[in-house]
Design an enzyme around this catalytic site. Structure first.
Site, mmCIF file in Angstrom:
data_model
loop_
_atom_site.group_PDB
_atom_site.id
_atom_site.type_symbol
_atom_site.label_atom_id
_atom_site.label_comp_id
_atom_site.label_asym_id
_atom_site.label_seq_id
_atom_site.Cartn_x
_atom_site.Cartn_y
_atom_site.Cartn_z
ATOM 1 N N ASP A 284 42.227 43.776 16.806
ATOM 2 C CA ASP A 284 42.200 42.325 16.588
ATOM 3 C C ASP A 284 42.404 41.989 15.107
ATOM 4 O OD1 ASP A 284 40.683 43.264 18.824
ATOM 5 O OD2 ASP A 284 39.778 41.297 19.064
ATOM 6 N N HIS A 286 42.831 38.325 14.484
ATOM 7 C CA HIS A 286 42.144 37.032 14.593
ATOM 8 C C HIS A 286 42.403 36.061 13.435
ATOM 9 C CE1 HIS A 286 39.905 36.847 18.267
ATOM 10 N NE2 HIS A 286 39.373 38.051 18.096
ATOM 11 N N ASP A 313 44.708 39.667 20.473
ATOM 12 C CA ASP A 313 43.851 38.790 19.668
ATOM 13 C C ASP A 313 44.405 38.626 18.252
ATOM 14 O OD1 ASP A 313 42.294 38.494 21.890
ATOM 15 O OD2 ASP A 313 40.409 39.005 20.925
ATOM 16 N N ASP A 316 43.146 32.692 16.707
ATOM 17 C CA ASP A 316 41.800 32.121 16.914
ATOM 18 C C ASP A 316 40.811 32.669 15.888
ATOM 19 O OD1 ASP A 316 42.287 30.340 18.961
ATOM 20 O OD2 ASP A 316 41.812 31.765 20.555
ATOM 21 N N ARG A 317 39.726 31.887 15.718
ATOM 22 C CA ARG A 317 38.647 32.197 14.770
ATOM 23 C C ARG A 317 39.123 32.020 13.332
ATOM 24 N NH1 ARG A 317 33.460 32.413 17.032
ATOM 25 N NH2 ARG A 317 33.485 33.586 18.953
ATOM 26 N N ASN A 345 42.589 38.719 25.157
ATOM 27 C CA ASN A 345 41.986 37.603 25.891
ATOM 28 C C ASN A 345 42.133 36.275 25.140
ATOM 29 O OD1 ASN A 345 39.966 38.908 24.102
ATOM 30 N ND2 ASN A 345 38.652 37.224 24.769
ATOM 31 N N HIS A 346 42.396 36.335 23.821
ATOM 32 C CA HIS A 346 42.580 35.098 23.056
ATOM 33 C C HIS A 346 44.020 34.600 23.056
ATOM 34 C CE1 HIS A 346 38.749 33.909 21.145
ATOM 35 N NE2 HIS A 346 38.417 35.137 21.462
ATOM 36 N N HIS A 394 43.893 45.973 25.384
ATOM 37 C CA HIS A 394 43.004 45.163 24.556
ATOM 38 C C HIS A 394 41.550 45.313 24.956
ATOM 39 C CE1 HIS A 394 41.594 42.001 21.957
ATOM 40 N NE2 HIS A 394 40.947 41.488 22.985
ATOM 41 N N ARG A 442 29.758 39.743 28.311
ATOM 42 C CA ARG A 442 30.513 38.543 27.930
ATOM 43 C C ARG A 442 30.501 37.478 29.028
ATOM 44 N NH1 ARG A 442 34.135 39.935 23.644
ATOM 45 N NH2 ARG A 442 34.221 42.181 23.312
ATOM 46 N N HIS A 469 38.982 44.455 20.937
ATOM 47 C CA HIS A 469 38.160 43.462 21.638
ATOM 48 C C HIS A 469 36.737 43.311 21.109
ATOM 49 C CE1 HIS A 469 37.426 40.790 24.968
ATOM 50 N NE2 HIS A 469 36.747 41.630 25.725
#
Length: 540
Positions: A284, A286, A313, A316-317, A345-346, A394, A442, A469
């Site tokens: 990731d 991110h 990923d 995001d963030r 997943n993002h 991922h 999660r 992840h």
């Protein structure tokens, strides 16, 4: 005597809670969870311990565990407002707005004069109303049209080409010639005139619009013609480093070309690394663009001699997600075999709506790009196999045994991720230390043990699972007797976790993992989640 022991346990539990609070303040959330757990073991009837542990789980994005702990706090004390508050926050993080709304309504009932509770309830109500509106106006999946197919990036730009007068003059000359023919010869069929007029109008339109140029005052990186070059990629990255933007014409060109490349790939991509060559896997990133630049400084830019796989990923963030995705996509356009991209997943609408990418795209590009990225993310492959021995995904593995690589290849991935099934589990699942399978911390996917990993590898004649992840203190973690490695490439995640980043280099033919760790680098003063929805910024 029993009362003395009980008092002793209560006292020790408070001591454990205080230590856990200190660990939490120091962003040592895993340590805090362990200490809250010890407090709960000594005194399981204290709702505060459960709610505090729920908060620590939320910080580690373990929203399923947070909901369980917060629910236990509510069970112990139905009037404990923080239990509802923590559970509501976890529901929000999972995009379960309606469940969150119920909890914040309960917080407001318990604490009617709390302005913070009132503010969060209001934001949650707005989110639910927006969700209902979007559901009401959305077209059925079968009727949705491709956004990409409605875009012609050649027409984007404010200035027509200087030579566009030539087709226009040609069109006028053709009209004059047609009139002269009719005047001299005295005849012209309707069909001939219609064809001539169509050609004339088409020529005029093409000359006027198809050659739009980028505004002369634009000083950023430019793509000359149809090819994305290394020179362009380097200039674009340097522009991004200096917080300059890329013209929308070139952004469209990059994303549309990437869509075309990804569309042709299978859901499971096989990668071959020749003997004597190497291959790098990153986890990731991110939206942490300046840390991505640092990876390239440490390990070199992607090229056919220095290929990479970025394992989902990307966005995001972090608040430089647009810069990240355009850089990775541009490199894919420049040299498809230099970089491989997997879905995380993002890379989904539901996550992008909550964690900042959607807002960032609106701010830096446009609303149409929001829909375009959502479409292109559905074309990303779900997994890769390197040299027939290393399975890279991922999230993780599956809720059932016997899944073969052919089953993954057969997944129809051109959609938003479902909430169950193979695709969901590839993107969301996590390893666990105990054998067997368990519920996901999660709240989506599952947890799987070393025995599950071993059977999957044996069934598919593989040696190793590499996944991402999860943030790890050292940037990586080796589990399941060395058969599974987690790699995470976003150091000091969200500017608060204090973790290192890592990437893995494999050298053929032995393909043994060589793990490289690195620390975070400075970035401009734009906070993580700067473009996220209001209610998510409240909780961060």
């Amino acid at each position: 005597m029993e009362t003395k022991n009980e008092n002793s346990d209560v006292s020790r539990a408070e001591e454990m809670k205080n230590q856990a609070n200190e660990a939490f303040k120091g962003h040592k959330f895993s340590n805090a969870i362990d200490l809250y757990t010890k407090a709960i073991e000594l005194n399981g009837n204290n709702a505060v311990y459960w709610a505090n542990r729920a908060f620590a789980h939320t910080k580690l994005e373990e929203y399923g565990s947070a909901i369980q702990d917060a629910s236990k706090a509510i069970e112990i004390d139905p009037k404990y407002s923080k239990g509802y508050y923590r559970r509501g926050a976890a529901y929000l993080a999972m995009g379960k707005f309606k469940d969150a709304l119920k909890d914040f309504q309960q917080v407001k009932r318990i604490c009617p004069s709390d302005p913070d509770a009132a503010r969060k309830l209001k934001e949650c109500e707005k989110a639910v109303m927006k969700l209902k509106f979007e559901e009401a106006i959305s077209a059925p999946v079968s009727e949705r049209r491709s956004v990409a197919e409605s875009i012609d990036y050649h027409t984007i730009g404010n200035k027509p080409r200087s030579s566009s007068f030539l087709p226009t003059k040609t069109a006028l000359a053709a009209v004059v010639a047609a009139v002269m023919v009719v005047a001299v010869r005295g005849f012209a069929t309707t069909e001939i005139l219609m064809v001539l007029v169509s050609v004339v109008l088409g020529t005029y339109w093409w000359g006027s619009f198809s050659g739009s140029e980028v505004e002369p005052q634009y000083s950023g990186a430019r793509i000359e013609g149809e090819e994305v070059t290394l020179e362009f990629v380097k200039q674009m990255m340097d522009d991004f480093k200096n917080q300059k933007t890329l013209h929308k014409r070139y952004a469209y060109q990059i994303v549309l070309k990437t869509r075309q490349i990804l569309q042709a790939l299978p859901s499971l991509v096989d990668i071959s690394v020749p003997n004597g060559k190497h291959f790098t896997v990153c986890g990731d990133v991110h939206g942490q663009f300046y840390d991505l630049l640092n990876i390239f400084e440490l390990n070199g830019l992607p090229s056919e001699e220095n290929p990479y796989l970025f394992n989902g990923d990307f966005v995001d963030r972090g608040s430089f997600s647009v810069e990240i995705i355009l850089t990775l996509f541009a490199i894919k356009c420049m040299s498809p075999s230099s970089i491989y991209l997997a879905r995380g997943n993002h890379e989904s609408k539901s996550m992008n709506k909550i964690y900042g990418f959607e807002g960032e795209v609106r701010s830096k590009l446009s609303e149409k790009f929001v829909d375009l990225f959502a479409e292109v993310f559905c074309y990303l492959p779900l997994a890769h196999v390197i040299n027939e021995k290393i399975f890279v995904v991922h999230g993780g593995l599956f809720s059932v045994d016997g899944v073969k690589l052919s089953d993954i290849r057969a997944i129809d991935r051109f959609c938003e991720p479902p909430e169950e099934g193979l695709m969901c589990e590839l993107l969301w699942s996590d390893p666990q230390p105990l054998p067997g399978r368990g519920p996901s911390k999660r709240g989506v996917g599952l947890s799987f043990g070393g025995d599950v990993t071993k059977r999957f590898l044996e069934d598919n004649n593989l040696d190793l699972v590499v996944r991402s992840h999860e943030v790890k203190d050292e940037g990586y973690e080796v589990d399941h007797d060395g058969k599974l490695i987690t790699v995470f490439s976003a150091p000091n995640y969200c500017d608060q976790m204090g973790n290192k980043g890592a990437f893995i280099r494999f050298e053929a033919p032995d393909m043994k993992p060589n793990i490289v760790t690195f620390s975070a680098v400075p970035h401009p003063d734009v906070k993580p989640m700067a473009y996220a929805n209001n209610f998510m910024r409240m909780f961060n």
